[in-house]
Scaffold this motif. Structure first.
Motif, PDB file in Angstrom:
ATOM      1  N   ALA B  24       0.844  -1.204   0.000  1.00 43.11           N
ATOM      2  CA  ALA B  24       0.000   0.000   0.000  1.00 43.11           C
ATOM      3  C   ALA B  24       0.877   1.252   0.000  1.00 43.11           C
ATOM      4  O   ALA B  24       0.598   2.228  -0.688  1.00 43.11           O
ATOM      5  CB  ALA B  24      -0.932  -0.009   1.209  1.00 43.11           C
ATOM      6  N   VAL B  34      -4.895   4.339  -2.246  1.00 40.13           N
ATOM      7  CA  VAL B  34      -4.674   3.042  -1.599  1.00 40.13           C
ATOM      8  C   VAL B  34      -5.471   2.929  -0.305  1.00 40.13           C
ATOM      9  O   VAL B  34      -5.804   3.926   0.335  1.00 40.13           O
ATOM     10  CB  VAL B  34      -3.170   2.813  -1.261  1.00 40.13           C
ATOM     11  CG1 VAL B  34      -2.331   2.836  -2.513  1.00 40.13           C
ATOM     12  CG2 VAL B  34      -2.659   3.840  -0.245  1.00 40.13           C
ATOM     13  N   SER B  35      -5.776   1.683   0.056  1.00 47.24           N
ATOM     14  CA  SER B  35      -6.280   1.406   1.411  1.00 47.24           C
ATOM     15  C   SER B  35      -5.725   0.062   1.856  1.00 47.24           C
ATOM     16  O   SER B  35      -5.403  -0.797   1.028  1.00 47.24           O
ATOM     17  CB  SER B  35      -7.804   1.397   1.446  1.00 47.24           C
ATOM     18  OG  SER B  35      -8.307   0.285   0.741  1.00 47.24           O
ATOM     19  N   TRP B  36      -5.596  -0.079   3.153  1.00 52.19           N
ATOM     20  CA  TRP B  36      -5.076  -1.310   3.779  1.00 52.19           C
ATOM     21  C   TRP B  36      -5.960  -1.602   4.968  1.00 52.19           C
ATOM     22  O   TRP B  36      -6.134  -0.732   5.823  1.00 52.19           O
ATOM     23  CB  TRP B  36      -3.634  -1.053   4.217  1.00 52.19           C
ATOM     24  CG  TRP B  36      -2.964  -2.111   5.058  1.00 52.19           C
ATOM     25  CD1 TRP B  36      -2.192  -3.142   4.607  1.00 52.19           C
ATOM     26  CD2 TRP B  36      -2.953  -2.209   6.491  1.00 52.19           C
ATOM     27  NE1 TRP B  36      -1.715  -3.871   5.677  1.00 52.19           N
ATOM     28  CE2 TRP B  36      -2.164  -3.321   6.830  1.00 52.19           C
ATOM     29  CE3 TRP B  36      -3.536  -1.469   7.523  1.00 52.19           C
ATOM     30  CZ2 TRP B  36      -1.942  -3.712   8.151  1.00 52.19           C
ATOM     31  CZ3 TRP B  36      -3.313  -1.855   8.838  1.00 52.19           C
ATOM     32  CH2 TRP B  36      -2.523  -2.969   9.146  1.00 52.19           C
ATOM     33  N   LEU B  37      -6.571  -2.771   4.964  1.00 44.10           N
ATOM     34  CA  LEU B  37      -7.474  -3.124   6.063  1.00 44.10           C
ATOM     35  C   LEU B  37      -7.052  -4.468   6.642  1.00 44.10           C
ATOM     36  O   LEU B  37      -7.080  -5.482   5.952  1.00 44.10           O
ATOM     37  CB  LEU B  37      -8.918  -3.203   5.535  1.00 44.10           C
ATOM     38  CG  LEU B  37      -9.985  -3.558   6.555  1.00 44.10           C
ATOM     39  CD1 LEU B  37     -10.201  -2.428   7.554  1.00 44.10           C
ATOM     40  CD2 LEU B  37     -11.313  -3.877   5.858  1.00 44.10           C
ATOM     41  N   PRO B  38      -6.636  -4.491   7.894  1.00 44.91           N
ATOM     42  CA  PRO B  38      -6.203  -5.757   8.489  1.00 44.91           C
ATOM     43  C   PRO B  38      -7.393  -6.519   9.068  1.00 44.91           C
ATOM     44  O   PRO B  38      -8.405  -5.924   9.418  1.00 44.91           O
ATOM     45  CB  PRO B  38      -5.292  -5.292   9.625  1.00 44.91           C
ATOM     46  CG  PRO B  38      -5.926  -4.014  10.098  1.00 44.91           C
ATOM     47  CD  PRO B  38      -6.535  -3.375   8.855  1.00 44.91           C
ATOM     48  N   TYR B  40      -8.873  -7.909  12.227  1.00 46.27           N
ATOM     49  CA  TYR B  40      -8.574  -7.740  13.656  1.00 46.27           C
ATOM     50  C   TYR B  40      -9.588  -8.499  14.499  1.00 46.27           C
ATOM     51  O   TYR B  40      -9.610  -8.387  15.697  1.00 46.27           O
ATOM     52  CB  TYR B  40      -8.550  -6.243  14.022  1.00 46.27           C
ATOM     53  CG  TYR B  40      -9.909  -5.577  14.018  1.00 46.27           C
ATOM     54  CD1 TYR B  40     -10.440  -5.049  12.854  1.00 46.27           C
ATOM     55  CD2 TYR B  40     -10.659  -5.480  15.192  1.00 46.27           C
ATOM     56  CE1 TYR B  40     -11.684  -4.461  12.846  1.00 46.27           C
ATOM     57  CE2 TYR B  40     -11.909  -4.883  15.192  1.00 46.27           C
ATOM     58  CZ  TYR B  40     -12.412  -4.374  14.008  1.00 46.27           C
ATOM     59  OH  TYR B  40     -13.643  -3.785  14.019  1.00 46.27           O
ATOM     60  N   GLY B  41     -10.419  -9.294  13.827  1.00 50.33           N
ATOM     61  CA  GLY B  41     -11.529  -9.957  14.502  1.00 50.33           C
ATOM     62  C   GLY B  41     -11.152 -11.295  15.105  1.00 50.33           C
ATOM     63  O   GLY B  41      -9.976 -11.572  15.336  1.00 50.33           O
ATOM     64  N   ALA B  59     -10.642   6.964  -6.658  1.00 52.18           N
ATOM     65  CA  ALA B  59     -10.810   7.023  -5.205  1.00 52.18           C
ATOM     66  C   ALA B  59     -11.285   5.663  -4.700  1.00 52.18           C
ATOM     67  O   ALA B  59     -12.060   4.981  -5.375  1.00 52.18           O
ATOM     68  CB  ALA B  59     -11.827   8.101  -4.842  1.00 52.18           C
ATOM     69  N   VAL B  60     -10.804   5.273  -3.538  1.00 54.02           N
ATOM     70  CA  VAL B  60     -11.176   3.975  -2.983  1.00 54.02           C
ATOM     71  C   VAL B  60     -12.534   4.104  -2.299  1.00 54.02           C
ATOM     72  O   VAL B  60     -12.718   4.945  -1.427  1.00 54.02           O
ATOM     73  CB  VAL B  60     -10.111   3.488  -1.970  1.00 54.02           C
ATOM     74  CG1 VAL B  60     -10.577   2.207  -1.286  1.00 54.02           C
ATOM     75  CG2 VAL B  60      -8.775   3.266  -2.663  1.00 54.02           C
ATOM     76  N   GLY B  61     -13.487   3.270  -2.716  1.00 55.68           N
ATOM     77  CA  GLY B  61     -14.779   3.230  -2.025  1.00 55.68           C
ATOM     78  C   GLY B  61     -14.630   2.409  -0.762  1.00 55.68           C
ATOM     79  O   GLY B  61     -13.899   2.759   0.148  1.00 55.68           O
ATOM     80  N   SER B  62     -15.309   1.286  -0.743  1.00 58.12           N
ATOM     81  CA  SER B  62     -15.213   0.429   0.439  1.00 58.12           C
ATOM     82  C   SER B  62     -13.840  -0.225   0.517  1.00 58.12           C
ATOM     83  O   SER B  62     -13.355  -0.771  -0.476  1.00 58.12           O
ATOM     84  CB  SER B  62     -16.280  -0.649   0.378  1.00 58.12           C
ATOM     85  OG  SER B  62     -16.047  -1.584   1.396  1.00 58.12           O
ATOM     86  N   PRO B  63     -13.209  -0.204   1.694  1.00 62.72           N
ATOM     87  CA  PRO B  63     -11.924  -0.901   1.843  1.00 62.72           C
ATOM     88  C   PRO B  63     -12.091  -2.405   2.062  1.00 62.72           C
ATOM     89  O   PRO B  63     -11.116  -3.138   2.116  1.00 62.72           O
ATOM     90  CB  PRO B  63     -11.338  -0.247   3.107  1.00 62.72           C
ATOM     91  CG  PRO B  63     -12.532   0.154   3.917  1.00 62.72           C
ATOM     92  CD  PRO B  63     -13.611   0.508   2.924  1.00 62.72           C
ATOM     93  N   ILE B  64     -13.354  -2.844   2.179  1.00 60.74           N
ATOM     94  CA  ILE B  64     -13.622  -4.275   2.411  1.00 60.74           C
ATOM     95  C   ILE B  64     -13.783  -4.945   1.051  1.00 60.74           C
ATOM     96  O   ILE B  64     -14.557  -4.482   0.222  1.00 60.74           O
ATOM     97  CB  ILE B  64     -14.940  -4.477   3.179  1.00 60.74           C
ATOM     98  CG1 ILE B  64     -14.980  -3.573   4.394  1.00 60.74           C
ATOM     99  CG2 ILE B  64     -15.147  -5.924   3.551  1.00 60.74           C
ATOM    100  CD1 ILE B  64     -16.396  -3.245   4.821  1.00 60.74           C
ATOM    101  N   ASN B  66     -15.116  -7.789  -1.325  1.00 57.22           N
ATOM    102  CA  ASN B  66     -16.017  -8.923  -1.536  1.00 57.22           C
ATOM    103  C   ASN B  66     -15.507  -9.780  -2.686  1.00 57.22           C
ATOM    104  O   ASN B  66     -15.953 -10.899  -2.881  1.00 57.22           O
ATOM    105  CB  ASN B  66     -17.437  -8.452  -1.848  1.00 57.22           C
ATOM    106  CG  ASN B  66     -17.994  -7.565  -0.750  1.00 57.22           C
ATOM    107  OD1 ASN B  66     -18.509  -6.488  -1.011  1.00 57.22           O
ATOM    108  ND2 ASN B  66     -17.871  -7.998   0.487  1.00 57.22           N
TER     109      ASN B  66
END
Lengths: 352, 179
Positions: B24, B34-38, B40-41, B59-64, B66
């Motif tokens: 990223a 860019v986005s980075w989503l770890p 953590y759950g 532009a980044v919409g949802s960082p999740i 699917n």
């Protein structure tokens, strides 16, 4: 503008608070926001401020009460169960008309629940989780850059009106990294705090910070003054982002991270010839009622998408005021709706 | 490719999250969004880790995520979990020293590299993630080798900067590996 950095949302909240002149942090660790405390613990000492890991959330919010009474810019942060523990203190701070900033990186409940993202504390934040007629300004950022800008603004708003500003996010926003660009110099409003208990030096009458008013006539006047203040804030501080609403078949309303998912849904829907608009409340209180009034006649229906069982949808219904049907789609327990799920719900509503 | 939605998944301790972070960061240096989503759950408690990385011109919409254009897996359960969400025509890169089975998908490109074994032979098992990233950037061209090196400098603490030349060798190994 300064250098672009890739930072975690939680760290950006802490950095923004420091840039806004906050030199006092009191908190108690809880996932998914503990990075705020980590960052403060590391930096506050260098800056000559106060970092206290309190013995509990109740202690932390009362330390906030104390620092705010002395006129300091002060921050506490927690997540849902911890914010519940702070409610009594928040009511007292509201009653005493003190400025403070509180962060809630919401996790799913009720009870200990889980640590994954949720928006199930909407009612608690905007309707008053503590006792008494009071309001907090509730800001709901949806990107890391906005976390930065709204955290700085939260301190300005708190000082301007002597009110609690709450930043409400979720674990996605707190844990994700995104590019943030800090300004070289922050816009820090200087508000004279001649009410603060800073010591009289025997040169003035002493100031009193209290929320107790035993005489009903006086307490009613105090409440009227608070209500006038809340009305002024509703007029001046409402923030909202609207997107593609002018000719929308349906207007979706969502805040925080859910609004980001909806923006992707808008693109997907466009490919299928469905015009989807978005109203994203940035302040959850004050709620952007006028924005809904403005577009109430445009779409066939409204749809509120939330990470809860249906909370903001009640405010949407009040704002739309019966002009159009208002639907709801929500996921709970840390489940996140996919873009397809939301698009399917839109098609179901529009009979497509 | 202009846009990449990347999932990197494996055990905690394999450098899953840091691999995503370097990627990223390099994307940011290339002036992309860019986005980075770890993760953590609760899955973290089971010893697995994953992160979602988006590198995009828009532009980044949802960082999740699917769905993903690229998947890097460093253990078997990660392949089981994420194989199905790779887009048709996408990429799966697996550490073949740890992931025994091959993906069932026939509509994606699959690259197997014995990254952990090779990293051990190179004298540093923590390079396995870098070897796999090498293949990713070679195939997708999502970032340049130079941006990757710059990102290493920015994200590693100064006391680890002496490792960068070896990390770049690991990256090159992954880039040029063929089974």
């Amino acid at each position: 503008m300064g250098e672009k950095l890739l930072m975690k949302g939680n760290e950006v909240i802490a950095e923004a608070a420091l840039r806004a002149g906050c030199r006092h942090y009191f908190g108690y660790p809880i996932t998914p926001q503990t990075e705020i405390a980590h960052y403060m613990a590391k930096k506050m000492n260098e800056l000559g401020g106060t970092f206290v890991q309190a013995e509990s959330e109740v202690a932390a919010i009362n330390m906030v009460y104390g620092a705010a009474s002395a006129g300091a810019r002060v921050l506490t942060s927690s997540s849902s169960p911890g914010i519940s523990l702070k409610q009594e203190g928040l009511s007292y701070i509201a009653g005493a008309e003190l400025p403070a900033v509180v962060v809630n990186i919401v996790r799913c409940g009720p009870g200990l629940g889980g640590i994954l993202p949720a928006q199930c504390d909407y009612f608690q934040a905007v309707k008053g989780g503590g006792h008494g007629d009071y309001k907090m300004v509730v800001l709901a950022p949806s990107s890391v850059q906005e976390l930065y800008e709204l955290t700085v603004e939260a301190f300005n708003i708190a000082d301007r009106y002597r009110i609690v500003s709450m930043i409400m996010g979720d674990g996605i926003l707190g844990q994700m990294m995104e590019v943030v660009e800090f300004k070289d110099k922050e816009n820090i409003e200087k508000v004279e705090k001649n009410w603060a208990t800073t010591g009289t030096q025997m040169k003035r009458e002493h100031n009193t910070i209290t929320s107790i008013y035993i005489e009903p006539e006086i307490l009613e006047k105090h409440n009227q003054k608070l209500q006038a203040k809340f009305a002024l804030i509703a007029e001046k501080e409402t923030r909202v982002e609207s997107y593609n609403c002018e000719d929308a078949d349906i207007i979706v309303t969502a805040f925080g991270t859910v609004a980001r998912i909806v923006k992707n849904v808008i693109k997907m829907a466009q490919k299928e010839g469905i015009k989807v608009g978005l109203i994203r409340p940035i302040t959850l209180w004050p709620f952007p009622v006028k924005e809904f009034e403005k577009y109430a006649d445009v779409p066939k229906a409204f749809l509120s998408v939330e990470l809860n069982a249906g909370q903001m949808v009640e405010d949407v219904k009040l704002a739309v005021n019966g002009k159009r049907p208002v639907h709801f789609y929500g996921r709970m327990g840390g489940m996140i709706p996919t873009q397809k799920e939301i698009l399917d719900k839109i098609k179901e509503i529009l009979n497509k | 490719m202009a846009d990449q939605q990347i999932i990197i998944s494996g055990f905690g301790g394999q450098g899953i999250l840091s691999a995503g972070r370097i990627l990223a960061y390099a994307g940011m240096l290339e002036k992309k969004n860019v986005s980075w989503l770890p993760s953590y759950g609760p899955e973290m408690r089971g010893g697995t880790a994953n992160c979602h990385v988006i590198i995009s011109d828009e532009a980044v919409g949802s960082p999740i995520l699917n769905s993903a254009t690229s998947l890097i897996v460093m253990n078997g359960p990660s392949l089981d979990k994420f194989e199905g969400i790779v887009e048709s025509g996408g990429i799966i890169i697996k550490d073949s020293s740890l992931v025994e089975r091959d993906p069932n998908r026939k509509d994606v490109q699959v690259y197997g590299i014995p990254a952990t074994k090779v990293a051990f032979e190179m004298g540093n098992p923590t390079f396995a993630n870098i070897i796999l990233l090498g293949k990713l950037i070679e195939v997708t061209k999502i970032i340049s080798k130079e941006a990757f090196e710059e990102a290493l400098k920015k994200t590693l603490p100064a006391k680890k900067h002496h490792m960068i030349p070896d990390e770049m060798k690991a990256l090159e190994y992954g880039m040029h590996y063929s089974a």
